[in-house]
Design a protein around this motif. Structure first.
Motif, short mmCIF file in Angstrom:
data_model
loop_
_atom_site.label_atom_id
_atom_site.label_comp_id
_atom_site.label_asym_id
_atom_site.label_seq_id
_atom_site.Cartn_x
_atom_site.Cartn_y
_atom_site.Cartn_z
N ASP B 88 17.56 49.78 1.28
CA ASP B 88 16.80 50.24 0.12
C ASP B 88 15.34 50.47 0.49
O ASP B 88 14.89 50.06 1.55
CB ASP B 88 16.84 49.17 -0.97
N SER B 285 18.90 57.86 -9.27
CA SER B 285 18.85 58.26 -7.87
C SER B 285 17.59 59.07 -7.59
O SER B 285 16.93 58.89 -6.56
CB SER B 285 20.10 59.07 -7.53
N LEU B 289 14.97 57.36 -4.97
CA LEU B 289 14.70 58.06 -3.70
C LEU B 289 13.40 58.86 -3.77
O LEU B 289 13.08 59.59 -2.84
CB LEU B 289 15.88 58.98 -3.35
N SER B 315 22.37 54.79 -3.59
CA SER B 315 21.03 55.22 -4.02
C SER B 315 20.83 54.98 -5.51
O SER B 315 20.09 55.70 -6.15
CB SER B 315 20.80 56.69 -3.70
#
Lengths: 442, 442
Positions: B88, B285, B289, B315
């Motif tokens: 992560d 997500s 991200l 994710s």
């Protein structure tokens, strides 16, 4: 003050996010005596052995569970659970003026008591053990928090934009509350001083608030720079930002817990940093009311202590602090376009260690020797916990608050295997349902 | 194909968000015969009476429960639950290239089967009844979805940036999967065609993908305009945006389900609108991200159908669609500084009605007469459901997926009171734990 309910207890075989060194311990034993964590043992990091289970009245099987410090909700209005979902998807001022304030004007002491007690059930079930609350009928909030077994810093929210007798009355209410409730409930209830906001309190209120906070050794809890409109209005009225305004009124001579801080100039950040002010970040409320994205990573980088909070359930719409911890991380990554911003461990600290600092409450926020035993056990027997490469990551990014199984405050088990032991939550819920029946919107 | 497991069943006394007219029915009776909703009755909106319980093999007490359409997750990679929390808080390309791709290169068919089955447990427990999946070893994904009792549109993700034999091989795999699995599992499994993205598939793949989709009457599922870097790279390589690129390759001659669409020019939005393309929005997500905030409200305002999705659990880090529905609403309100943007009901439609349209799956997404009986029952016996002025608001803004008690697909009860009836979820979980043991990161 009732006799101390502190217990000795032992938690065995647990995965513990201690936030100490090491941060995570596997197959650990947590030793609690007289309400404090005496030690955390595990085979890898310890040569000393845990004491035998036979010494403890209560032994908890921690296998398959994750132990964390109790979560700390740094800004809420508990009784506003009464208005959960009452009016959503509205512009802020219409929501406040046409929907929320008319309801609040009619709230009785009983409404606030039952609403707060119901909120405590939700807090316990979602792993929160301590909160900073600001509302009115605060004697009722204190009663609910005491009965629930939770811990809280409670403050009467003073509103007196034009000073005068109203200001005197508000200050008198705050003084009375401080005298009657500060450091009560076996030390679980503390009182703070709450000028509601720069725009709702005249200079007299601010000055007296600071005096009272210093006199009682407590903090000033307020709303600050929540919306763009608030900042614009401050500039029109005073030629200053809200932060500059309260700085000029001497607010930062006392310890300050400032909720929101969404719209800050660089100079505002400097003022907050220089005065060791603490920020209570409310990501869901700020998004849901369209207030904006608080620059939390920048605030942290400047050395400001930031905690995390739900705000009231009327603008959230729950009291789930794990959601706030998660959303805080996601929003910083997205607004900075940096996936490394506010990583899982740092996000978790917002809701634990940093919450304790923001509330000036020593001895909570970590699971380390000598700390008060405020402990949450999360059930990892759920598909979203497998695999479990990193329990911090799974907690912050995958878990849900319904995973909370057992909650301990001051070494006392207040929820065991999802059963709240301190009060009858079904009665509180029934009372809130009854409130709803008399306040149908349509 | 096995004998149809369709059942007749009756749900009594339930609060139903039908998404029909009326949108919400209180104290309703849902009549299911042969896997379809024959009728929804309630005393206020009906003169006709529900049939007697004695006619039904299965009668479910819906009191205290909320019935909704099964949620539809429009873009995921089920087997990536194997990498939940593996890596992560990393920049996207480092995360993909150094962490995820090396693991994926070694995934076996067995890994994908057990990972997908474990993911199905998580989907069921969080109220999702249908998903659009893109991955590899898709025969194993189809096997898992079939066994779980869920519904899915499954596609092999083709990757062949340089064409040649690799492109031929990818197309052959897609053709084989279409032939073997499209419209199987009593009609619960459908196959689609998935050129992975503009930048991972050469023109041959795109052209053949469209031919295959048209030939089999199915859709093209792809990733589109996920990151700023993708758009910049497209402009460098082709002098076009990713949307313009695939439009030129003829993609929109088939029905397109485009995941992400975070970074769109106005002209891109026009292209998507003109060709009736569907967008799968992945808010978590995209935030986690650091891809950005997709302009969902603007896409909806332009008439584009937008669904919502989790992306892979690597994710996200879970497969909780309710979180996505909520976050979609919050993000639109915040980025537009408009608290009225994407209100609760419209957000819920992203995960139900609009999901069905995006997947071209007629007969699901609402609880109305004649629809397929894909139904979720949520347990409202939780503090965060009280008060309950508006069940849509409570579901979208306060509930959690752990509130899901019972899940019905095609009229078949696949989870009853939190017990999954279709497969042994503990075995799937143990297999995923075993995978983790052999893939420790540190």
């Amino acid at each position: 003050m009732s006799a101390s309910p502190h217990q000795d207890l032992l938690i065995q075989g647990v995965t513990a996010i201690t936030l100490g060194d090491p941060v995570v311990r596997e197959d650990a034993t947590i030793v609690v005596r007289d309400g404090r964590i005496e030690a955390v043992h595990d085979a890898v990091h310890d040569t000393s052995e845990a004491p035998p289970a036979s010494e403890f009245a209560t032994v908890i099987d921690g296998r398959g569970k994750l132990a964390t410090p109790g979560l700390i909700n740094a800004h809420t209005h508990l009784a506003m659970v009464l208005m959960r979902g009452y009016a959503d998807d509205l512009p802020l001022m219409r929501w406040l003026e046409e929907e929320i304030w008319p309801l609040e004007a009619e709230l009785t002491a009983d409404d606030v008591y039952w609403g707060s007690l119901h909120a405590c059930a939700e807090l316990i079930r979602s792993g929160t053990t301590c909160m900073a609350d600001m509302y009115f009928h605060m004697d009722q909030v204190a009663r609910a928090v005491d009965e629930s077994g939770l811990r809280g810093v409670l403050a009467y929210g003073m509103i007196a934009p034009h000073g005068g007798q109203k200001a005197e009355d508000e200050i008198a209410l705050t003084r009375d509350f401080l005298s009657a409730y500060h450091d009560t409930a076996d030390g679980r209830v503390r009182a703070a001083v709450a000028p509601h906001a720069p725009y709702t309190c005249d200079p007299t209120v601010w000055e007296r608030a600071v005096e009272l906070a210093l006199e009682h050794g407590t903090l000033v809890h307020t709303h600050l720079a929540e919306t763009r409109a608030e900042v614009e209005s401050a500039r029109e009225n005073w030629g200053q930002t809200p932060v500059e305004r309260v700085a000029d009124l001497g607010a930062f001579e006392a310890p300050v817990l400032a909720a929101h801080c969404v719209h800050l100039e660089d100079a505002d950040v400097d003022i907050l940093a220089e005065h060791d002010a603490h920020i209570a970040h409310n990501p869901t409320s700020n998004l849901k009311l369209a207030s904006g994205f608080a620059p939390v990573q920048a605030q942290l980088d400047r050395g400001i202590n930031v905690a995390v909070a739900t705000d009231g359930a009327s603008s959230n719409n729950n009291l789930d602090l794990l959601e706030e911890i998660r959303l805080a991380s996601y929003c910083q990554k997205a607004i900075l376009e940096d996936a490394t911003a506010l990583p899982a461990l740092e996000a978790l600290r917002l809701g634990t260690e940093r919450g304790a600092r923001a509330l000036k409450w020593d001895g909570i926020g970590t699971l380390t020797s000598g700390q008060t035993a405020d402990i949450v056990l999360w059930d990892m027997d759920r598909p979203h916990w497998t695999p479990n490469y990193d329990p911090i990551s799974n907690l912050v990014y995958s878990a849900q608050s319904a995973d909370v199984a057992t909650v301990i405050v001051d070494g006392r088990v207040i929820m065991k295997d999802r059963e709240i032991l301190t009060f009858d939550e079904t009665e509180a819920r029934a009372r809130v349902q009854a409130y709803q029946e008399t306040h149908r919107r349509r």
